[in-house]
Every structure is written in structure tokens, then in C-alpha cells.
Design a protein around this motif. Structure first.
Motif, PDB file in Angstrom:
ATOM      1  N   UNK A 299       0.839  -1.196   0.000  1.00  0.00           N
ATOM      2  CA  UNK A 299       0.000   0.000   0.000  1.00  0.00           C
ATOM      3  C   UNK A 299       0.873   1.244   0.000  1.00  0.00           C
ATOM      4  N   UNK A 300       0.401   2.278  -0.674  1.00  0.00           N
ATOM      5  CA  UNK A 300       1.148   3.524  -0.769  1.00  0.00           C
ATOM      6  C   UNK A 300       1.110   4.270   0.552  1.00  0.00           C
ATOM      7  N   UNK A 301       2.258   4.768   0.930  1.00  0.00           N
ATOM      8  CA  UNK A 301       2.377   5.618   2.104  1.00  0.00           C
ATOM      9  C   UNK A 301       1.961   7.021   1.656  1.00  0.00           C
ATOM     10  N   UNK A 302       1.060   7.671   2.336  1.00  0.00           N
ATOM     11  CA  UNK A 302       0.623   9.013   1.911  1.00  0.00           C
ATOM     12  C   UNK A 302       1.777  10.002   1.779  1.00  0.00           C
ATOM     13  N   UNK A 303       2.829   9.844   2.584  1.00  0.00           N
ATOM     14  CA  UNK A 303       3.973  10.752   2.492  1.00  0.00           C
ATOM     15  C   UNK A 303       4.733  10.557   1.178  1.00  0.00           C
ATOM     16  N   UNK A 304       4.628   9.340   0.613  1.00  0.00           N
ATOM     17  CA  UNK A 304       5.321   9.045  -0.635  1.00  0.00           C
ATOM     18  C   UNK A 304       4.535   9.506  -1.859  1.00  0.00           C
ATOM     19  N   UNK A 305       3.370  10.044  -1.672  1.00  0.00           N
ATOM     20  CA  UNK A 305       2.523  10.434  -2.792  1.00  0.00           C
ATOM     21  C   UNK A 305       2.527  11.936  -3.043  1.00  0.00           C
ATOM     22  N   UNK A 306       3.435  12.671  -2.423  1.00  0.00           N
ATOM     23  CA  UNK A 306       3.523  14.106  -2.688  1.00  0.00           C
ATOM     24  C   UNK A 306       4.106  14.303  -4.088  1.00  0.00           C
ATOM     25  N   UNK A 307       3.878  15.454  -4.669  1.00  0.00           N
ATOM     26  CA  UNK A 307       4.383  15.739  -6.015  1.00  0.00           C
ATOM     27  C   UNK A 307       5.910  15.639  -6.062  1.00  0.00           C
ATOM     28  N   UNK A 308       6.586  16.122  -5.022  1.00  0.00           N
ATOM     29  CA  UNK A 308       8.045  16.079  -4.984  1.00  0.00           C
ATOM     30  C   UNK A 308       8.549  14.638  -4.942  1.00  0.00           C
ATOM     31  N   UNK A 309       7.892  13.799  -4.127  1.00  0.00           N
ATOM     32  CA  UNK A 309       8.316  12.404  -4.005  1.00  0.00           C
ATOM     33  C   UNK A 309       8.096  11.656  -5.316  1.00  0.00           C
ATOM     34  N   UNK A 310       6.982  11.929  -5.982  1.00  0.00           N
ATOM     35  CA  UNK A 310       6.709  11.272  -7.271  1.00  0.00           C
ATOM     36  C   UNK A 310       7.730  11.720  -8.314  1.00  0.00           C
ATOM     37  N   UNK A 311       8.004  13.015  -8.385  1.00  0.00           N
ATOM     38  CA  UNK A 311       8.986  13.520  -9.349  1.00  0.00           C
ATOM     39  C   UNK A 311      10.366  12.943  -9.097  1.00  0.00           C
ATOM     40  N   UNK A 312      10.729  12.766  -7.843  1.00  0.00           N
ATOM     41  CA  UNK A 312      12.034  12.182  -7.524  1.00  0.00           C
ATOM     42  C   UNK A 312      12.111  10.734  -7.993  1.00  0.00           C
ATOM     43  N   UNK A 313      10.985  10.013  -7.911  1.00  0.00           N
ATOM     44  CA  UNK A 313      10.999   8.605  -8.330  1.00  0.00           C
ATOM     45  C   UNK A 313      11.017   8.428  -9.838  1.00  0.00           C
TER      46      UNK A 313
END
Length: 173
Positions: A37-51
Motif C-alpha cells: 500500500x502507498x504511504x501518503x507521504x510518498x505520494x507528494x508531487x516532490x516524491x513522485x517527481x524524484x521517483x
């Protein structure tokens, strides 16, 4: 000597073992489900762009107009591949003994050989057909001067000599 009766203690132990194993497997299933399951902290725009960012990034350094490279820039991008280590008899940068006989032939002859290729060893324009004849001439002056010549490097059109030197320094960083 079996009497045909089952041992009640063995059945109790087997029941406990099965129950513990079932609880353990159920716990592993729940943990593995939650791990996906996705961690809500990992779903920020910055975190997605980094991935999803590119693995490598290219820094082309200074962008130079076509035909505007200095002799040093051409050497560092093309000529060094042979002239740094003297491959196939190429005179090394700064080797006055190797450059002496070539310098004696004159600037125009050296440029002609560099532009057109020479003796089956020196490829035309160092193997880079995108270079202009002026850029090749600048590279010839730069390399020959490192070997003792006093050739004047052809000017880069549209660039003052001070700016040319500044771009030359920036390109070598």
C-alpha cells in the motif's frame, strides 16, 4: 504395541502447532498486503517527481555556435583522442621534437592535412565532419603552438578575442 487408541497429548500438541502456524501465515499475509500500500507521504508531487526523474543527466557545458569553437576546445573534444598519447604516430601536444618537422612545413600545409586527412593515418577533420575548416585551423594552431610554433590562431567570427579566451576557459572546466 499399539492398542489402536490415539494419544490425546499428541493431538493437543499437533493442534497447537497448526494454530500457531496458521496465525503466523495470516500475520505474514497481512504484513505483505500492507507493505504494498502507498504511504501518503510518498505520494507528494516532490516524491513522485524524484521517483520518475531520469537516471542520468547531461550537462553539455557551454553551448557554442557552429564554427565558433576555439583551438583548445576542438583539441579537447576531438583531437586529444590521438594527440594526447601519440596514437598512430600523431605528435603529442607539447612535444616540440615531434612537432618541429611538421611546423617547418608551414601553417597552410598543416591545416590542409588536418582538413583533408593525411597519409591514411590522420582522418579528415580528425574524424569529425561537423567541424568547420576554421575550427580545424584553430586546433592546428593551438597544437602546433604547444610544440613551439608561433602561429596565429584564426579568430572566431563575431567574438572579441577576450570573449574567445573566456569561452575557452569555461569549456575546459
Amino acid at each position: 504395541m499399539s492398542t489402536g487408541k490415539s494419544n490425546p497429548l499428541g493431538l493437543v500438541v499437533a493442534g497447537i502447532v497448526v494454530a500457531v502456524a496458521a496465525v503466523f501465515l495470516l500475520a505474514k499475509l497481512v504484513i505483505s498486503y500492507n507493505a504494498g500500500q502507498a504511504n501518503p507521504d510518498d505520494m507528494t508531487a516532490e516524491a513522485i517527481n524524484a521517483r520518475v526523474k531520469q537516471v542520468g543527466e547531461l550537462d553539455a557545458g557551454e553551448v557554442v555556435a557552429a564554427g565558433a569553437m576555439t583551438g583548445k576546445m576542438v583539441y579537447e573534444q576531438v583531437c586529444f583522442s590521438c594527440h594526447k598519447d601519440g596514437l598512430i604516430g600523431a605528435p603529442k601536444l607539447g612535444d616540440a621534437a615531434a612537432w618541429g618537422p611538421r611546423i617547418a612545413q608551414g601553417f597552410d600545409t598543416l591545416v590542409k592535412h588536418a582538413v583533408e586527412g593525411f597519409n591514411g593515418k590522420m582522418p579528415a577533420k580528425g574524424g569529425n565532419a561537423n567541424l568547420t575548416d576554421q575550427e580545424v585551423a584553430r586546433a592546428v594552431a593551438y597544437m602546433a603552438n604547444s610544440g613551439g610554433a608561433k602561429f596565429t590562431e584564426p579568430k572566431v567570427e563575431g567574438v572579441a578575442s577576450g570573449e574567445s579566451k573566456a569561452s575557452e576557459g569555461a569549456a575546459s572546466k
